[in-house]
Design a protein around this motif. Structure first.
Motif, mmCIF file in Angstrom:
data_model
loop_
_atom_site.group_PDB
_atom_site.id
_atom_site.type_symbol
_atom_site.label_atom_id
_atom_site.label_comp_id
_atom_site.label_asym_id
_atom_site.label_seq_id
_atom_site.Cartn_x
_atom_site.Cartn_y
_atom_site.Cartn_z
ATOM 1 N N PRO A 315 43.176 29.690 32.502
ATOM 2 C CA PRO A 315 41.951 30.510 32.479
ATOM 3 C C PRO A 315 40.904 30.094 33.502
ATOM 4 N N ASP A 316 40.929 28.811 33.932
ATOM 5 C CA ASP A 316 39.939 28.387 34.916
ATOM 6 C C ASP A 316 40.525 28.254 36.319
ATOM 7 N N HIS A 317 41.627 28.908 36.571
ATOM 8 C CA HIS A 317 42.191 29.001 37.928
ATOM 9 C C HIS A 317 41.206 29.768 38.812
ATOM 10 N N PRO A 318 41.018 29.354 40.069
ATOM 11 C CA PRO A 318 40.071 30.064 40.949
ATOM 12 C C PRO A 318 40.341 31.545 41.073
ATOM 13 N N TRP A 319 41.599 31.970 40.992
ATOM 14 C CA TRP A 319 41.896 33.399 41.142
ATOM 15 C C TRP A 319 41.280 34.228 40.025
ATOM 16 N N VAL A 320 41.068 33.619 38.847
ATOM 17 C CA VAL A 320 40.553 34.391 37.720
ATOM 18 C C VAL A 320 39.171 34.945 38.037
ATOM 19 N N THR A 321 38.366 34.157 38.739
ATOM 20 C CA THR A 321 37.031 34.645 39.118
ATOM 21 C C THR A 321 37.035 35.330 40.477
ATOM 22 N N GLU A 322 37.891 34.868 41.395
ATOM 23 C CA GLU A 322 37.910 35.446 42.739
ATOM 24 C C GLU A 322 38.638 36.784 42.764
ATOM 25 N N HIS A 323 39.655 36.936 41.920
ATOM 26 C CA HIS A 323 40.464 38.170 41.915
ATOM 27 C C HIS A 323 40.751 38.598 40.477
ATOM 28 N N PRO A 324 39.744 38.960 39.721
ATOM 29 C CA PRO A 324 40.001 39.369 38.332
ATOM 30 C C PRO A 324 40.911 40.586 38.246
ATOM 31 N N GLU A 325 40.986 41.365 39.337
ATOM 32 C CA GLU A 325 41.841 42.559 39.332
ATOM 33 C C GLU A 325 43.324 42.204 39.319
ATOM 34 N N TRP A 326 43.668 40.936 39.534
ATOM 35 C CA TRP A 326 45.067 40.513 39.516
ATOM 36 C C TRP A 326 45.562 40.187 38.109
ATOM 37 N N PHE A 327 44.712 40.415 37.105
ATOM 38 C CA PHE A 327 45.081 40.081 35.734
ATOM 39 C C PHE A 327 44.876 41.305 34.842
ATOM 40 N N ARG A 328 45.619 41.330 33.749
ATOM 41 C CA ARG A 328 45.543 42.461 32.833
ATOM 42 C C ARG A 328 44.446 42.216 31.804
ATOM 43 N N HIS A 329 43.551 43.167 31.661
ATOM 44 C CA HIS A 329 42.400 43.019 30.782
ATOM 45 C C HIS A 329 42.601 43.836 29.495
ATOM 46 N N ARG A 330 42.115 43.267 28.416
ATOM 47 C CA ARG A 330 42.143 43.937 27.121
ATOM 48 C C ARG A 330 40.950 44.893 27.016
ATOM 49 N N PRO A 331 40.952 45.773 26.012
ATOM 50 C CA PRO A 331 39.823 46.725 25.883
ATOM 51 C C PRO A 331 38.463 46.057 25.749
ATOM 52 N N ASP A 332 38.442 44.811 25.205
ATOM 53 C CA ASP A 332 37.153 44.138 25.064
ATOM 54 C C ASP A 332 36.737 43.399 26.330
ATOM 55 N N GLY A 333 37.516 43.548 27.418
ATOM 56 C CA GLY A 333 37.170 42.944 28.687
ATOM 57 C C GLY A 333 37.758 41.575 28.913
ATOM 58 N N TYR A 345 50.296 31.368 24.079
ATOM 59 C CA TYR A 345 50.031 30.430 25.170
ATOM 60 C C TYR A 345 48.644 30.736 25.734
ATOM 61 N N GLN A 346 47.608 30.310 24.960
ATOM 62 C CA GLN A 346 46.246 30.619 25.372
ATOM 63 C C GLN A 346 45.863 29.923 26.670
ATOM 64 N N ASP A 347 46.659 28.896 27.075
ATOM 65 C CA ASP A 347 46.332 28.158 28.304
ATOM 66 C C ASP A 347 46.914 28.813 29.540
ATOM 67 N N ILE A 348 47.539 30.004 29.399
ATOM 68 C CA ILE A 348 48.193 30.661 30.539
ATOM 69 C C ILE A 348 47.818 32.137 30.559
ATOM 70 N N TYR A 349 47.379 32.595 31.730
ATOM 71 C CA TYR A 349 47.154 34.023 31.970
ATOM 72 C C TYR A 349 48.301 34.548 32.846
ATOM 73 N N PRO A 350 49.069 35.521 32.379
ATOM 74 C CA PRO A 350 50.064 36.148 33.249
ATOM 75 C C PRO A 350 49.383 36.945 34.354
ATOM 76 N N ILE A 351 50.073 37.068 35.461
ATOM 77 C CA ILE A 351 49.573 37.856 36.584
ATOM 78 C C ILE A 351 50.051 39.294 36.430
ATOM 79 N N ASP A 352 49.204 40.232 36.764
ATOM 80 C CA ASP A 352 49.550 41.653 36.667
ATOM 81 C C ASP A 352 50.119 42.124 38.003
ATOM 82 N N PHE A 353 51.426 42.195 38.076
ATOM 83 C CA PHE A 353 52.093 42.568 39.321
ATOM 84 C C PHE A 353 51.980 44.059 39.627
ATOM 85 N N GLU A 354 51.463 44.816 38.684
ATOM 86 C CA GLU A 354 51.282 46.252 38.897
ATOM 87 C C GLU A 354 49.815 46.625 39.059
ATOM 88 N N SER A 355 48.987 45.642 39.329
ATOM 89 C CA SER A 355 47.563 45.934 39.499
ATOM 90 C C SER A 355 47.359 46.836 40.722
#
Length: 665
Positions: A315-333, A345-355
């Motif tokens: 969750p604290d990977h630099p891409w999460v803030t630099e490229h939030p569009e690369w991850f899949r977001h839930r309705p609550d944001g 696996y709350q310590d891992i965010y999958p990457i959205d390859f279809e973004s």
């Protein structure tokens, strides 16, 4: 939905030759076959025509780059099957296809000779032949032109000796008309990789557990100091789990607990923190200079380094803030973390390859691979590739290998067979297998027959691991030392590529975190471990012996000649590999029962082994140093798992690696 197109009308076409059944061909040519430099590529095809005319066939091969196409004659195997073999001598994508034509000269020659043998008049046939040869002489150059013109004159004079003139057949193969030439409907490809893609022994360990001080986090410098130990066991590839900064948010605690305490290290697969992401080194491990030194030290010891590629983020990977569009977001944001219900696996965010920004994302991921290639690493173990798109891997691997054909990719996908196979077809050089869970003799026979038989053998290169940080099978938990020896021998001899997770394997670590679990107790995935590498019960010397046997016997360094032989005891598994280059055949007999002595007769296919059934032959046990004189196909073996559960026999003559070797009780 649009209706299907109507079938095209059948064209008017006078060609008569049919070409079909071309092999190797993966999914109608959609994917390339695989070979390594120096490994034979045997192409077969059915080539035939109507009536009694003879046909001829050739293999057209185009090497990588701007090299011209080269023709190789195909030889008949019988029943309209043809074959030709080439040996690729450089890396890259090779192209090939098959062509065929009615062999009018061959048909004429065959029929005319039969008439001559029957004493029939062949005056007309000689004139027909003279026309064929004269036409070829007009196309020929150099000595062939002279030869063909002379033979044509002989035939025109009615002399039947011209039919069998020296050199005529060869010259006509070069210059006779092939019209109308028929070409197979597809151009096929084969990816030729370097030798290490075809065979190697892998060793995995965690640098953070390499510290000689049990109270200190290990570093890459400590890991470099451990390399002589790894090299002493004869491994070719040393594989490191992720070496990047580990996320702090939702960091896992020991034994995969969902909460961590201060000082807990977290999982290396939870990649990324404020110190950096996929191109950074964890500060407690060291620096990029330390990695460069590690790679250099491994190279000096004859080993290569493989790094883990895990395309996921903490969750604290630099891409999460630099490229939030690369991850899949839930309705609550919030960003969706990884799940494999009921596991979370709350310590891992999958990457959205279809973004929507997928092109930039894919380029960034490819740049990660290129970054580590720039630091001398060209082998990558890819974590969970089956959770990313096939098309992504096909693009990434082809793109990387276009610039770096030496790059090798190992797929870590323990999933459905078709998915595993598709990843291999998409370009992965090697693939993890179900070996860890194939334990009985019949399961191993069935599974490895599948892996070493076309069409799968042309796309899927198995890499057999008896254990990994994620896999501690029930058999290893309860089988004791004999099962570790048994699984080592099976992995190292059934598959040209194999690996172990150490030091857990050589130190016979077998305690699971809970009954029914395949997770290690106090797993290195979540904490450091202290290993006594000099423990008297270590298998390190046996592992060294097995790897020495592999290096001394090329038959074990490929999979295509694996053959199973019947036994009259289902607890005994017997199989052999022969060296395509003519080296010493190797026969392996394993007692797959780790608890009891087993005995019985093995029934060998002596023709496969190149053994004369009318003479006695010697089998030299490369593990136990004993020699036996055998006769015929049926021979008795007896294996006590408390001594050694396996024989690895060199057949016919002693191996060149011939030294006394202690029994491992």
């Amino acid at each position: 939905m649009a209706p299907p197109e109507r079938p095209a009308a059948v064209p008017r076409d006078p060609t008569r030759v049919v070409i079909e059944g071309v092999a190797p061909e993966i999914d109608a040519g959609r994917f390339p076959a695989k070979r390594v430099v120096g490994e034979s590529l045997e192409v077969e095809a059915d080539v035939f025509t109507d009536g009694h005319d003879l046909v001829a066939a050739a293999l057209w091969v185009r090497p990588p780059g701007d090299e011209p196409t080269v023709e190789h004659a195909m030889v008949p195997l019988g029943n309209d099957r043809w074959s030709s073999t080439v040996v690729p001598d450089r890396l890259g994508r090779w192209a090939f296809t098959v062509v065929g034509w009615v062999d009018r000269f061959g048909t004429w020659r065959h029929g005319t000779l039969r008439k001559v043998e029957a004493g029939q008049d062949v005056d007309v046939e000689l004139q027909i032949g003279a026309e064929l040869v004269r036409a070829a002489a007009g196309r020929a150059k150099g000595p062939d032109a002279t030869l063909l013109a002379d033979v044509a004159s002989v035939l025109e004079e009615g002399d039947a000796d011209g039919i069998t003139a020296d050199g005529l057949e060869a010259a006509m193969r070069r210059w006779a008309s092939r019209e109308p030439l028929v070409r197979y409907g597809r151009t096929l490809e084969v990816v030729v990789e370097r030798e290490r893609a075809g065979h190697g022994a892998w060793y995995e360990f965690f640098p953070r557990s390499a510290s000689p001080d049990p109270d200190r986090h290990g570093t890459l410098a400590d890991a470099a100091d451990r390399l002589p130990y790894v090299a002493s066991m004869g491994f070719d590839v040393v594989y490191l789990p992720p070496i990047h900064p580990i996320g702090r948010e939702f960091r896992k605690g020991p034994n995969n607990s969902v909460t961590s305490a201060p000082g807990d290290l977290g999982s290396p697969w939870g990649i990324g923190a404020e110190e950096g992401g996929h191109t950074a080194v964890h500060p407690e491990l060291g620096t990029l200079d330390d990695l460069d030194a590690f790679v250099a030290r491994a190279s000096s010891l004859g080993m290569e380094v493989a790094l883990d590629i895990a395309f996921q983020c903490a969750p604290d990977h630099p891409w999460v803030t630099e490229h939030p569009e690369w991850f899949r977001h839930r309705p609550d944001g919030t960003i969706q973390y990884a799940e494999n219900p009921p596991k979370k696996y709350q310590d891992i965010y999958p990457i959205d390859f279809e973004s929507e920004d997928w092109e930039a994302l894919w380029d960034a991921l490819a740049d990660v691979v290129r970054f580590w290639i720039g630091h001398g690493v060209t082998i990558f173990r890819v974590d969970n590739p089956h959770t990313k798109p096939f098309r992504f891997w096909e693009w990434l691997i082809a793109s990387i290998q276009a610039d770096h054909p030496e790059a090798i990719f190992l797929s870590e996908a323990f999933t459905r067979p078709k998915v595993m196979h598709q990843l291999a077809k998409a370009g992965f050089s090697q693939s993890y297998t179900y070996f860890a869970w194939r334990q009985s003799a019949w399961e191993l026979r069935e599974y490895f027959t599948e892996l070493t038989t076309p069409p799968l053998v042309d796309a899927f290169r198995p890499n057999a691991w008896p254990n990994t940080p994620d896999i501690l099978t029930e058999q290893l938990q309860h089988g004791g030392r004999p099962v570790f020896v048994q699984r080592l021998v099976l992995a190292a001899t059934l598959s040209a590529n194999y690996g172990i997770y150490g030091p857990a394997f050589e130190l016979v670590a077998h305690r699971a975190v809970a009954p029914g679990s395949e997770e290690y107790l106090d797993s290195e995935k979540y904490q450091r471990r202290v290993w006594d590498l000099d423990a008297p019960h270590s298998l390190r010397h046996l592992i060294a012996r097995v790897n020495d046997i592999r290096r001394s016997h090329p038959a074990l360094l490929q999979n295509r000649t694996l053959r199973f032989h019947p036994t009259d005891n289902e607890q005994l598994l017997c199989y052999s590999k022969t060296d395509p280059a003519g080296g010493v055949p190797v026969l392996v007999v394993v007692n797959v029962d780790p608890h009891h002595r087993q005995s019985g007769f093995v029934h060998l296919d002596l023709e496969t082994l190149g053994v004369d059934p009318h003479h006695r032959y010697e089998v030299h046990d490369l593990l136990g140093a004993a020699r036996y004189s055998w006769e015929g196909s049926a021979n008795y073996v007896e294996l006590d798992p408390e001594v050694l559960p396996a024989h690895i026999f060199a057949i016919g003559r002693p191996s060149r690696s011939e030294s006394d070797f202690e029994h491992f009780a």
